[in-house]
Every structure is written in C-alpha cells, then in structure tokens.
Write a protein that holds these residues in place. Structure first.
Motif: not given
Length: 383
Positions: A214-215, A218, A252, A255, A311, A373-375, A377
């Motif tokens: 994931q990182k 992102s 960030q 979020f 989220f 960036y998240r998921d 989003d």
C-alpha cells in the motif's frame, strides 16, 4: 452572444479559495456539442499502427526498441506501470501484467500514436474516424455493450482497432485537442469502468490490495499525479509546480482528522443512545457555515452511496476545518479532492475535460503542490 460566451464565466467566477469535491465534477458547466456524425451501425475498426500494436505483446518487444523504464510502479490491481520519459515530449506508461502489455498511456507529444497525434484537433480526428455511441466488448466469453454519453463523445471518444484493442482519445476542454491517448485491451477497458454498460454490478470494482504494497502504491500514485500535472502545465506554458512536503502533510492530516472525527462522533452517538439524553435527530451546528461561500455544498447522497467503503468520502467542511488550523490563507490555496477507484493517468487527464478542475490545475499563480493518497482518495492542495 460571442461576448457573453467568453466573458460571462469570468464575471460569475467563484472565490479562488474553492474546494473541489467529487460532487463538483458532476456540476461542471455543460460542454459545447460538436457537429460530428454518429451511426448505429457496427463500429468500424481502424488498422492498428504506432504504439497501439504493442498491446498484447510481451513487454520485452517494447524495451528492446525503446529501452528500459525509468521506474516500475505497483498498482492497486496487482499489475505494474512501467514509466518512461519525464517531459512533455516523451512521457508514457505501460500497463504490464505477467510480462504482457495490456494498457498503454501516451502523454508525450513526440510519441507515435498514429493514426492520431498528440495536439491533433477534434476536427482533424473527425476526418480520420467516425464516432460511435455504442461498442460491443467481449469479456469472459460474453458480450458487454458500452454506451458513450455526449460528454464521452466530445472529450473521451473510443476508437476500435482491427486487433481487438481500443484507444481512448483524451481531449483538452480548452483547446479541443488530443492531450493523451490511452490504448487498452478489452479486459483493461472494462476494468477502467469509465463508460456505462448498464450494469450496476460492473461498477463495483472490488479487489484485494496487498497491504504490504500500500505504501509503495501511494507513493507511486502521488508521483504520477505530480508528473502528469506538471507535463500538462508545461504544455500550456505554465510553470511547473514544486512538490511541497508541508502541503502534503496538511493534506494527509485532513485524512487523519476525518477518521478521528468520525470515531469521536461514533463514540458520542453510542453514549447518547445509552444515556437517552440526546435525540438521534439532533445534530451539532456546522462550525464552518459562516464561510460556506468559499466552498461547494456537499451532496449527502454521495456520502451515502459510498457508505460501505473502508474510508468515508471527505466533505468540504472536513477539509476546511483542518485548513483553518494551519497558517495557510484560504484565499491563497486550491484544494482538489477525488474519490474514485481509478488510476492516476486517467484521473488527471480526465480533469482536463472539466472546466473548473482544469482552471485550478493550470492556475499560473500556484507554485507549490501537496498530495495525499488513501485507498482510492486523492487530495491535492495547491498554493
């Protein structure tokens, strides 16, 4: 009438501190329709040429001719983006799955995308290909019918080739010219999910994401956004944005604050239900209502539609509450937020068919950008 057409948007333009949320994308000013011919006949298939011929081939056939990529980025789908070039003339991305090219995004103006060309006008495109409102695409031994809207036909028309691949022509709203070309096989086209096929099930792009990756995903997505935005600014004669770690941290934090706020609200609701001292119909007043003129009202239906996501989508109130806690002047920043399960190459070039988003990204007064960036989003802060 001509004067009104050109000057009215300037007269009614909004405060420069607007926050763009997903609802705003659907409220963009309707586009002007072009006088093109469509037909209900089976779409013609153009002879494949240029880079489109690499779709379905082993990636080695590409690298033997064009060299190795400058980097390889992971994606949310589990395949890879091979990134080549770094400026307005040579930037492109290869979508590679199990060593095979399934997707090819071309942004560089000097790259061969025959029979088209980056910078080609929509009028010139009409002389090469007819546009069709429906396409039949084979998927898992069944036919899926894609239906293109008027906006699709104007700003992201679909072209079929004789090797059963497709190309999407991404048009720039301001210039009516091709700004990027996206070649795809049928599976990648359907997975992209940008054209309506009448199936609610197909719009559920559920897939497993490797948490250990994931990182990296992102960071790759943020890097792609920065590169593509700056290349398009370069093409339009606007100075590139410099990456700001401080603005990225603010993005960030937005979020993080949202999650904390939702957890606090949830705990408060549970305590209220136990004590039975507060009615469930009561709500806390909106602290940012006094500066609502800076933002676009959010659509509660959008949040409800995405209620099953890990989220919740951000609201402009949540974004602005965090911005108020910083030293940033609201009238000196731009915030662009999107909540879509889609790749960054498509997202950024698609913003250029939307008037408000394009104007924000091309604002010459903006010199810095922060990205979070998240998921699915993505949040951009320009300053």
């Amino acid at each position: 009438m001509l004067l009104a057409t050109y000057w009215l948007p300037e007269v009614i333009s909004r405060n420069p501190a607007d926050i763009i949320t997903p609802k705003e994308e659907s409220e963009s000013i309707p586009s002007e329709s072009f006088d093109y011919q469509t037909t209900d006949l089976e779409p013609e298939q153009l002879p494949v040429s240029g880079l489109g011929s690499y779709i379905g081939q082993n990636v080695k056939s590409f690298t033997e001719k064009y060299g190795e990529p400058k980097r390889i980025d992971p994606t949310i789908y589990g395949d890879e983006w091979w990134v080549f070039g770094g400026n307005e003339t040579d930037y492109l991305q290869l979508g590679v799955e199990n060593g095979v090219i399934t997707d090819l995004f071309v942004l560089g103006s000097d790259i061969n995308v025959a029979p088209f060309k980056i910078g080609m006008s929509i009028t010139e495109v009409f002389q090469i290909a007819n546009f069709y409102p429906t396409y039949s695409v084979e998927s898992k031994d069944k036919q899926v019918t894609l239906e293109l809207t008027e906006s699709d036909l104007n700003y992201r028309p679909l072209i079929a080739f004789d090797n059963e691949t497709f190309a999407v022509l991404m048009m720039d709203r301001a210039t009516n010219q091709i700004t990027a070309v996206r070649y795809l096989d049928s599976s990648s086209l359907l997975r992209l999910g940008v054209y309506d096929n009448g199936s609610a099930e197909s719009k559920d792009h559920s897939f497993e994401i490797d948490e250990s990756n994931q990182k990296a995903i992102s960071e790759a997505n943020k890097q792609q956004v920065l590169e593509i935005v700056n290349i398009l600014r370069q093409r339009n004669g606007v100075e590139a944005l410099s990456s700001s770690e401080a603005l990225s941290e603010v993005a960030q934090t937005i979020f993080i604050n949202q999650v904390e706020q939702l957890n606090t609200d949830s705990q408060s609701e549970e305590e209220s239900n136990i004590d039975e001292t507060i009615s469930s119909s009561e709500s806390k007043p909106n602290d940012s209502a006094s500066i609502e003129t800076f933002i676009i009202d959010d659509d509660p239906a959008f949040v409800e539609e995405n209620a099953d996501q890990e989220f919740q989508p951000l609201t402009s109130d949540q974004i602005e509450l965090t911005l108020q806690e910083t030293e940033l002047e609201l009238d000196e920043v731009r915030v662009l937020y999107s909540n879509q399960k889609i790749d960054m190459a498509w997202l950024v070039t698609n913003w250029f068919k939307l008037e408000i988003e394009r104007n924000f990204l091309m604002n010459a007064r903006m010199t810095e950008i922060g990205i979070a960036y998240r998921d699915n989003d993505i949040l951009l802060i320009l300053h």
